[in-house]
Motif scaffolding. Structure first.
Motif, PDB file in Angstrom:
ATOM      1  N   LEU A  15      47.016  14.015   2.959  1.00 54.92           N
ATOM      2  CA  LEU A  15      45.731  13.547   2.456  1.00 54.92           C
ATOM      3  C   LEU A  15      44.600  14.171   3.247  1.00 54.92           C
ATOM      4  O   LEU A  15      44.746  14.428   4.446  1.00 54.92           O
ATOM      5  CB  LEU A  15      45.634  12.024   2.559  1.00 54.92           C
ATOM      6  N   ARG A  16      43.476  14.369   2.588  1.00 54.19           N
ATOM      7  CA  ARG A  16      42.277  14.862   3.256  1.00 54.19           C
ATOM      8  C   ARG A  16      41.148  13.863   3.031  1.00 54.19           C
ATOM      9  O   ARG A  16      40.852  13.494   1.887  1.00 54.19           O
ATOM     10  CB  ARG A  16      41.869  16.222   2.690  1.00 54.19           C
ATOM     11  N   ALA A  17      40.555  13.418   4.135  1.00 54.25           N
ATOM     12  CA  ALA A  17      39.419  12.491   4.051  1.00 54.25           C
ATOM     13  C   ALA A  17      38.133  13.269   4.303  1.00 54.25           C
ATOM     14  O   ALA A  17      37.991  13.942   5.326  1.00 54.25           O
ATOM     15  CB  ALA A  17      39.574  11.375   5.074  1.00 54.25           C
ATOM     16  N   ARG A  18      37.202  13.166   3.350  1.00 53.26           N
ATOM     17  CA  ARG A  18      35.923  13.870   3.481  1.00 53.26           C
ATOM     18  C   ARG A  18      34.840  13.049   2.782  1.00 53.26           C
ATOM     19  O   ARG A  18      35.013  12.647   1.624  1.00 53.26           O
ATOM     20  CB  ARG A  18      35.997  15.267   2.878  1.00 53.26           C
ATOM     21  N   ASP A  19      33.757  12.779   3.494  1.00 51.87           N
ATOM     22  CA  ASP A  19      32.615  12.056   2.925  1.00 51.87           C
ATOM     23  C   ASP A  19      33.020  10.716   2.315  1.00 51.87           C
ATOM     24  O   ASP A  19      32.536  10.316   1.244  1.00 51.87           O
ATOM     25  CB  ASP A  19      31.916  12.910   1.856  1.00 51.87           C
ATOM     26  N   GLY A  20      33.959  10.021   2.977  1.00 51.55           N
ATOM     27  CA  GLY A  20      34.362   8.703   2.508  1.00 51.55           C
ATOM     28  C   GLY A  20      35.378   8.711   1.395  1.00 51.55           C
ATOM     29  O   GLY A  20      35.792   7.643   0.918  1.00 51.55           O
ATOM     30  N   HIS A  21      35.826   9.903   0.955  1.00 50.35           N
ATOM     31  CA  HIS A  21      36.812  10.006  -0.121  1.00 50.35           C
ATOM     32  C   HIS A  21      38.139  10.505   0.438  1.00 50.35           C
ATOM     33  O   HIS A  21      38.173  11.357   1.339  1.00 50.35           O
ATOM     34  CB  HIS A  21      36.325  10.952  -1.216  1.00 50.35           C
ATOM     35  N   LEU A  22      39.240   9.996  -0.115  1.00 49.28           N
ATOM     36  CA  LEU A  22      40.580  10.378   0.308  1.00 49.28           C
ATOM     37  C   LEU A  22      41.266  11.105  -0.836  1.00 49.28           C
ATOM     38  O   LEU A  22      41.497  10.520  -1.905  1.00 49.28           O
ATOM     39  CB  LEU A  22      41.377   9.131   0.711  1.00 49.28           C
ATOM     40  N   VAL A  80      46.429  16.340  -1.180  1.00 49.79           N
ATOM     41  CA  VAL A  80      46.509  17.798  -1.082  1.00 49.79           C
ATOM     42  C   VAL A  80      47.810  18.254  -1.745  1.00 49.79           C
ATOM     43  O   VAL A  80      48.903  17.807  -1.372  1.00 49.79           O
ATOM     44  CB  VAL A  80      46.474  18.268   0.386  1.00 49.79           C
ATOM     45  N   HIS A  81      47.689  19.139  -2.716  1.00 43.68           N
ATOM     46  CA  HIS A  81      48.874  19.607  -3.453  1.00 43.68           C
ATOM     47  C   HIS A  81      49.694  20.554  -2.583  1.00 43.68           C
ATOM     48  O   HIS A  81      49.170  21.482  -1.951  1.00 43.68           O
ATOM     49  CB  HIS A  81      48.467  20.326  -4.731  1.00 43.68           C
ATOM     50  N   LEU A  82      51.016  20.339  -2.546  1.00 46.59           N
ATOM     51  CA  LEU A  82      51.938  21.180  -1.790  1.00 46.59           C
ATOM     52  C   LEU A  82      53.075  21.628  -2.690  1.00 46.59           C
ATOM     53  O   LEU A  82      53.415  20.963  -3.666  1.00 46.59           O
ATOM     54  CB  LEU A  82      52.502  20.405  -0.594  1.00 46.59           C
ATOM     55  N   ILE A 133      54.184  29.768   3.080  1.00 47.69           N
ATOM     56  CA  ILE A 133      53.131  28.974   3.698  1.00 47.69           C
ATOM     57  C   ILE A 133      52.022  28.719   2.682  1.00 47.69           C
ATOM     58  O   ILE A 133      51.672  29.600   1.895  1.00 47.69           O
ATOM     59  CB  ILE A 133      52.556  29.708   4.924  1.00 47.69           C
ATOM     60  N   THR A 134      51.473  27.517   2.698  1.00 50.40           N
ATOM     61  CA  THR A 134      50.320  27.171   1.868  1.00 50.40           C
ATOM     62  C   THR A 134      49.130  26.913   2.781  1.00 50.40           C
ATOM     63  O   THR A 134      49.214  26.096   3.706  1.00 50.40           O
ATOM     64  CB  THR A 134      50.594  25.906   1.032  1.00 50.40           C
ATOM     65  N   ARG A 135      48.031  27.628   2.550  1.00 54.68           N
ATOM     66  CA  ARG A 135      46.808  27.355   3.293  1.00 54.68           C
ATOM     67  C   ARG A 135      46.044  26.277   2.530  1.00 54.68           C
ATOM     68  O   ARG A 135      45.735  26.439   1.355  1.00 54.68           O
ATOM     69  CB  ARG A 135      45.958  28.611   3.439  1.00 54.68           C
ATOM     70  N   ILE A 136      45.751  25.160   3.200  1.00 57.80           N
ATOM     71  CA  ILE A 136      45.157  24.038   2.501  1.00 57.80           C
ATOM     72  C   ILE A 136      43.651  23.959   2.788  1.00 57.80           C
ATOM     73  O   ILE A 136      43.191  24.380   3.853  1.00 57.80           O
ATOM     74  CB  ILE A 136      45.851  22.701   2.862  1.00 57.80           C
TER      75      ILE A 136
END
Length: 560
Positions: free
Chosen positions: A453-460, A463-465, A481-484
């Motif tokens: 998961l990525r948390a940014r600006d109060g949103h969660l 992340v697709h893998l 490798i996946t660059r996220i």
């Protein structure tokens, strides 16, 4: 030949005195250096000492203080950086200036160096009288101040305690615990504080040492003075002054009828351990030298406790909140440190084991001055104990880090090790993450549907893998490798598959319920406090039986 001059015999010239003192201390420090298991030069140790104890330094600043040429110090720094002890970062105020800092490995080496010097010099110090010690302390402060171009701090002469702690309590603590049985260390911590701190002008009415329970919900008193621990019930981390100290990683003053309790967090770079609480008469200043002396003592306790706690059955059992199997015990002892803070990246991990599964594990490490590697593992199948297989895979990954440079190479070597040993009878799912700070990038390699998961600006956001086959599944696996899309300032979470199970209630979407809980706790809390609160909430819902599956959470903060 005429008679010898008595003055020549009894009073050697000042130069000879200085040389004798210099030789004695040089020999003592040399013996302390021999205690270290690292091949490191005296100039490199001096760099570690300055950077670790006195804040950020530039190469030119270190060279000026040490009295060596900038080129000599630069070479010493190069070797420390190559060995993973020191990092270089651009200063915020002037991007042209390079600031030196310690990595986790460098901090651990400096801690061993401090301990070795104390263990070597303390017996020498003990041979002096009290008067000689006081005179020597004053002289050392004056000489050190003159060498650094500053004036020594003047004594206040008042009754507010020491203006500059002498370190007597720290020396007494080192002396008390050296060679002591592991089960006695916690008691020695509080008894030494009670006996030694008053000699530094710190009046002490009571001392307790409380450790964080394994589930992160309670503080358990393991040693107390002048009373025993009997009758001291565990206190809630979320509803106590001591818990507030741990949650906020700061000193908390709590007045009561008898005086003031000072609660000091006991935290290492690798673990949140507990709280040292000292009852003081009166109302001490929050920013005064008295509390600074207590903080120094708590920091010393943090260096001592991890080894003692791991070796002490008494301490281990005191911090348990439910019965564990042998597999759960083995799983816990194989884990790496539960926290890491380096290069502007703060990582915290917690794992709550299922009663008899114990298939999860995690590992984190600073592998270079600009790279942090994280691994989360889950044994998918095995014809033997899950914990032993996961431990085997984690060891293979740690070894691969020392011989390879990419995540794909790490996965290949661990995959070959598992296949070669088990021939497909045991497989392990893994998520490997690499955070590179210069230039900034976050890469992931995964063999299962771990949740990132990525948390940014109060949103969660999820992340697709793209998962691959598990480690050990076949002889020649391929990995990509996946660059996220993670930027500096984002917060990330890695969740094991335990978060895909509900809490025993009728949950249509248990993962969504967990995500809501993570969002609520991560808004204002540190990574350590976020992971603790998330699992504490879940344990309250699971009840005494614990989770339905191993539950692992890793929180990564990139904004520090």
């Amino acid at each position: 030949m005429g008679p010898m001059n008595d003055a020549f015999v009894t009073e050697p010239p000042a130069d000879a005195d200085l040389l004798r003192v210099a030789s004695a201390f040089q020999d003592a420090v040399g013996r302390a250096g021999d205690r270290l298991d690292a091949t490191i030069s005296p100039s490199q140790l001096r760099v570690l000492d300055l950077v670790g104890h006195d804040g950020a330094w530039s190469v030119s600043g270190v060279a000026e203080v040490v009295g060596l040429s900038p080129s000599t110090i630069s070479r010493a720094v190069d070797r420390l950086v190559a060995a993973g002890y020191v990092s270089r970062e651009r200063a915020d105020q002037d991007r042209r200036e390079v600031s030196l800092g310690l990595t986790r490995r460098g901090r651990e080496l400096l801690d061993r160096w401090d301990t070795a010097r104390l263990q070597t010099l303390t017996p020498i110090w003990d041979t002096a009288t009290a008067e000689d010690r006081a005179a020597l302390t004053r002289a050392v402060h004056a000489i050190a101040a003159a060498a650094s171009g500053t004036r020594p701090a003047a004594s206040s002469g008042g009754g507010s305690g020491p203006t500059q702690p002498s370190g007597h309590a720290l020396r007494e603590l080192i002396r008390a615990v050296t060679g002591a049985p592991a089960d006695a260390v916690c008691s020695l911590v509080v008894e030494t504080a009670a006996a030694a701190l008053p000699e530094e002008g710190v009046a002490v009415d009571a001392v307790t040492l409380s450790l964080l329970s394994v589930d992160g919900r309670r503080l358990v008193t393991v040693a107390a003075w002048p009373h025993t621990t009997e009758g001291n019930a565990p206190v809630s981390v979320d509803r106590s002054a001591a818990g507030e100290s741990l949650r906020g990683e700061r000193t908390i003053l709590a007045p009561d009828a008898a005086g003031t309790w000072a609660h000091l967090p006991v935290i290492t770079p690798g673990a949140v351990l507990g709280v040292l609480s000292v009852q003081l008469p009166g109302d001490p200043a929050a920013d005064g030298p008295l509390l600074q002396g207590l903080r120094d003592y708590a920091d010393a306790v943090a260096l001592i406790l991890p080894g003692a706690s791991a070796a002490s059955l008494q301490t281990t059992m005191a911090t348990r909140t439910r019965d564990w199997t042998v597999a759960a015990e083995m799983q816990t002892r194989q884990l790496s440190a539960g926290r890491l803070h380096a290069h502007g990246v703060h990582v915290a991990a917690r794992l709550e084991p299922m009663h008899d599964s114990c298939s999860d594990s995690y590992d984190m490490e600073v592998v270079s001055p600009t790279i942090v590697d994280i691994a989360v593992l889950d044994c998918r199948k095995s014809d033997r104990d899950f914990a032993s297989v996961t431990g085997f895979a984690a060891a293979a990954i740690r070894q691969a880090r020392r011989t390879t440079t990419t995540l794909t190479d790490q996965a290949h070597l661990a995959d070959q090790a598992l296949w070669g040993h088990f021939k497909g009878r045991a497989t392990v799912d893994v998520l490997l993450m690499r955070i590179t700070t210069t230039p900034w990038s976050v890469e992931v390699l995964t063999t299962s549907d771990f949740t990132v998961l990525r948390a940014r600006d109060g949103h969660l956001d999820d992340v697709h893998l793209s998962p691959h086959s598990p480690l050990g599944h076949q002889e020649d696996s391929t990995f990509d490798i996946t660059r996220i899309p993670v930027e500096r300032g984002d917060r990330m979470f890695i969740l094991g598959d335990g978060f895909r199970h509900g809490t025993g209630r009728t949950d249509d979407n248990p993962l969504r319920q967990h995500l809501d809980r993570i969002t609520r706790h991560s808004t204002t809390n540190t990574p350590d406090e976020t992971t603790r609160r998330v699992l504490a909430d879940l344990l309250d819902e699971w009840g005494p039986t614990g989770p339905l599956d191993d539950t692992t959470i890793v929180c990564i903060d990139t904004s520090t």
